[in-house]
Design a protein around this motif. Structure first.
Motif, PDB file in Angstrom:
ATOM      1  N   LEU A  46      55.889  37.289  47.278  1.00 22.88           N
ATOM      2  CA  LEU A  46      56.801  38.180  46.554  1.00 22.88           C
ATOM      3  C   LEU A  46      56.559  38.107  45.054  1.00 22.88           C
ATOM      4  CD1 LEU A  46      59.232  40.098  46.508  1.00 22.88           C
ATOM      5  CD2 LEU A  46      60.716  38.069  46.461  1.00 22.88           C
ATOM      6  N   ALA A  47      56.425  36.887  44.519  1.00 23.33           N
ATOM      7  CA  ALA A  47      56.192  36.744  43.077  1.00 23.33           C
ATOM      8  C   ALA A  47      54.876  37.395  42.672  1.00 23.33           C
ATOM      9  CB  ALA A  47      56.202  35.260  42.697  1.00 23.33           C
ATOM     10  N   ALA A  48      53.831  37.232  43.498  1.00 24.27           N
ATOM     11  CA  ALA A  48      52.549  37.853  43.190  1.00 24.27           C
ATOM     12  C   ALA A  48      52.653  39.380  43.215  1.00 24.27           C
ATOM     13  CB  ALA A  48      51.484  37.373  44.168  1.00 24.27           C
ATOM     14  N   ALA A  49      53.364  39.914  44.221  1.00 29.16           N
ATOM     15  CA  ALA A  49      53.517  41.369  44.332  1.00 29.16           C
ATOM     16  C   ALA A  49      54.314  41.933  43.158  1.00 29.16           C
ATOM     17  CB  ALA A  49      54.194  41.719  45.655  1.00 29.16           C
ATOM     18  N   LEU A  50      55.393  41.251  42.791  1.00 21.88           N
ATOM     19  CA  LEU A  50      56.191  41.714  41.657  1.00 21.88           C
ATOM     20  C   LEU A  50      55.398  41.612  40.352  1.00 21.88           C
ATOM     21  CD1 LEU A  50      59.687  40.155  42.514  1.00 21.88           C
ATOM     22  CD2 LEU A  50      59.009  42.562  42.647  1.00 21.88           C
ATOM     23  N   GLY A  51      54.593  40.554  40.222  1.00 23.89           N
ATOM     24  CA  GLY A  51      53.762  40.418  39.029  1.00 23.89           C
ATOM     25  C   GLY A  51      52.748  41.538  38.920  1.00 23.89           C
ATOM     26  N   TRP A  52      52.130  41.922  40.044  1.00 24.16           N
ATOM     27  CA  TRP A  52      51.180  43.032  40.028  1.00 24.16           C
ATOM     28  C   TRP A  52      51.896  44.348  39.685  1.00 24.16           C
ATOM     29  CZ3 TRP A  52      50.710  47.140  43.761  1.00 24.16           C
ATOM     30  CH2 TRP A  52      49.609  47.973  43.531  1.00 24.16           C
ATOM     31  N   ALA A  53      53.064  44.558  40.289  1.00 21.37           N
ATOM     32  CA  ALA A  53      53.824  45.780  39.998  1.00 21.37           C
ATOM     33  C   ALA A  53      54.213  45.839  38.524  1.00 21.37           C
ATOM     34  CB  ALA A  53      55.066  45.843  40.884  1.00 21.37           C
ATOM     35  N   SER A  54      54.615  44.710  37.975  1.00 19.37           N
ATOM     36  CA  SER A  54      54.993  44.667  36.562  1.00 19.37           C
ATOM     37  C   SER A  54      53.786  44.948  35.668  1.00 19.37           C
ATOM     38  CB  SER A  54      55.598  43.298  36.237  1.00 19.37           C
ATOM     39  OG  SER A  54      55.940  43.208  34.875  1.00 19.37           O
ATOM     40  N   SER A  55      52.627  44.419  36.029  1.00 17.75           N
ATOM     41  CA  SER A  55      51.430  44.619  35.211  1.00 17.75           C
ATOM     42  C   SER A  55      51.030  46.084  35.148  1.00 17.75           C
ATOM     43  CB  SER A  55      50.273  43.776  35.753  1.00 17.75           C
ATOM     44  OG  SER A  55      49.762  44.307  36.960  1.00 17.75           O
ATOM     45  N   ARG A  56      51.366  46.846  36.160  1.00 20.05           N
ATOM     46  CA  ARG A  56      50.999  48.264  36.191  1.00 20.05           C
ATOM     47  C   ARG A  56      51.777  49.091  35.175  1.00 20.05           C
ATOM     48  NH1 ARG A  56      48.162  50.425  40.200  1.00 20.05           N
ATOM     49  NH2 ARG A  56      49.407  52.344  40.194  1.00 20.05           N
ATOM     50  N   THR A  57      52.866  48.538  34.638  1.00 23.27           N
ATOM     51  CA  THR A  57      53.656  49.271  33.644  1.00 23.27           C
ATOM     52  C   THR A  57      53.369  48.807  32.218  1.00 23.27           C
ATOM     53  OG1 THR A  57      55.533  47.739  33.813  1.00 23.27           O
ATOM     54  CG2 THR A  57      55.484  49.581  35.348  1.00 23.27           C
ATOM     55  N   ILE A  58      52.435  47.859  32.035  1.00 22.43           N
ATOM     56  CA  ILE A  58      52.058  47.435  30.684  1.00 22.43           C
ATOM     57  C   ILE A  58      51.338  48.589  29.984  1.00 22.43           C
ATOM     58  CG2 ILE A  58      50.635  45.841  29.342  1.00 22.43           C
ATOM     59  CD1 ILE A  58      51.030  43.765  31.533  1.00 22.43           C
TER      60      ILE A  58
END
Length: 429
Positions: A181-193
């Motif tokens: 979950l943390a990895a998936a949320l981190g990837w999703a967050s990186s897509r909005t940088i």
């Protein structure tokens, strides 16, 4: 939120903060869960004793910083940093799948590989993270941005360690789910940088890792301000490595506390670093004020000396639980000392990171961060070696803590000789 951190919720900052927070959380959740399985569940590898596996895991996690930092810095200069961040976070999803396989099969070799790959993940994300901040934040926001990043990192480290310690043995499926979950949320967050355009798109990438590393360090040394900032930051990580590595044993031998007491002290220390980082940003009034470096190091010295005075004797008898420990007057003095160590540590490190970013030429900033990571790693390895030597000689963790507290003074003198503005009493504009 005050005007010092008004940018926090903006797209210029929050996605990067969230990505960094989740990555630091996952790093420590994975490491702690693995160490708990080795120490308490009998997970073995190649017939090695548990202590040797723990040392191997630590070495494998830090090895990529020496191998790949020069390449990571060049990559962050050559390619849009937001794109690199997305690639790195996508790789984290694959690494967590590998870790899930290792945990489900009770395979230490697979988990050690996952730890090495997470070290590589952090190696490539570090230059992106710190080099991106000056591109997205305005000059008066930079000190606050660094304070928030430091605060978030240490809170994430604490939460990851606590989650790994509590969940690893009792709920393996939940541990794996949380890693994913943390990895998936981190990837999703990186897509909005937001985009962070490359500063040196024509910079070549080489395969000679050793030559690139040597060239990178030589180039960093040619700029005195950069090199001084790197050495100061590396001293902070040396101190952190000494305190955090020895803290569990120190809690047992000198404070007489059980694992609950250790967890409390770790929480106090980590949260205090975060609060000290935030306080530094507030007190700096949106300007880089290097005098806080001297204040921080002097404060850590005083707190370290008082910690020795409050806890130099060895504990005898049964270990105390949290309630019993807190009922002792000495406990509150010891907790205050750890809080001051962490708080002054935040004051010490935030200006140095900001100085490193602002003193770096734009087309070398990511490489300067990469060089800093290499020097940090060298200092942490030195901390382990010197701790082993001093403990063999002194046979006392309290005396080891006293030694590092006293060594802060020549460290400050040496750093301030290179940059007089580090003296806390020097007037700064």
């Amino acid at each position: 939120m005050s005007s010092t951190f008004a940018f926090f919720a903006s797209r210029r900052f929050l996605p990067l903060f969230s990505t960094q927070f989740l990555g630091a959380f996952n790093d420590n959740l994975l490491k702690t869960a693995f160490l708990v399985w080795v120490s308490y569940a009998g997970l073995s590898f190649a017939g090695l004793p548990a202590a040797q596996i723990v040392n191997l895991a630590s070495g494998l996690f830090i090895l990529p910083f020496f191998l790949f930092s020069a390449t990571a810095g060049r990559l962050a200069e050559k390619i849009d940093k937001a794109r690199v961040a997305r690639w790195v976070k996508l790789s984290e999803l694959a690494i967590m799948l590998l870790a899930a396989l290792g945990f489900s099969q009770h395979h230490a070799g697979v988990l050690l590989l996952a730890l090495f790959l997470m070290g590589a993940h952090s190696t490539f994300f570090g230059p992106v993270k710190y080099a991106m901040l000056p591109q997205h934040l305005r000059p008066h926001e930079l000190i606050g941005g660094n304070g928030l990043i430091e605060m978030g990192t240490f809170i994430a480290i604490l939460l990851g360690q606590m989650a790994g310690g509590m969940l690893a043995l009792h709920s393996l499926p939940l541990t794996i789910a949380l890693l994913m979950l943390a990895a998936a949320l981190g990837w999703a967050s990186s897509r909005t940088i937001p985009p962070a355009p490359p500063s040196a798109p024509d910079l070549p990438l080489h395969l000679n890792l050793w030559r690139d590393t040597a060239d990178l360090l030589c180039q960093a040394r040619r700029t005195p301000a950069l090199w001084t900032a790197m050495l100061g930051i590396s001293w902070f990580w040396l101190l952190g490595a000494v305190y955090l590595t020895q803290l569990p044993t120190f809690t047992r031998l000198h404070l007489g506390g059980d694992p609950q007491v250790y967890t409390l002290i770790l929480a106090v220390f980590s949260v205090a670093i975060g609060l000290g980082s935030m306080l530094c940003a507030r007190l700096s009034h949106a300007q880089l004020r290097l005098g806080w470096v001297g204040v921080g190091l002097l404060g850590m010295t005083v707190a370290g000396l008082d910690l020795y005075a409050a806890s130099h004797a060895r504990h005898s008898g049964e270990l105390m639980g949290l309630a019993t420990y807190l009922a002792r007057p000495a406990a509150w003095r010891q907790l205050l000392d750890f809080a001051l160590l962490g708080g002054f540590g935040g004051l010490f490190t935030v200006p140095l990171y900001t100085w490193l970013q602002t003193a770096s030429p734009e087309d070398f900033r990511a490489q300067a961060i990469a060089a800093n990571n290499i020097v940090n790693g060298l200092f942490m390895v030195a901390a382990a070696a010197l701790s082993a030597v001093l403990l063999a000689w002194l046979d006392s963790i309290a005396l080891l803590f006293l030694c590092v507290a006293v060594c802060n003074l020549p460290a400050l003198w040496w750093l301030a000789r290179r940059e007089p503005m580090l003296w806390p009493w020097r007037r700064q504009g």
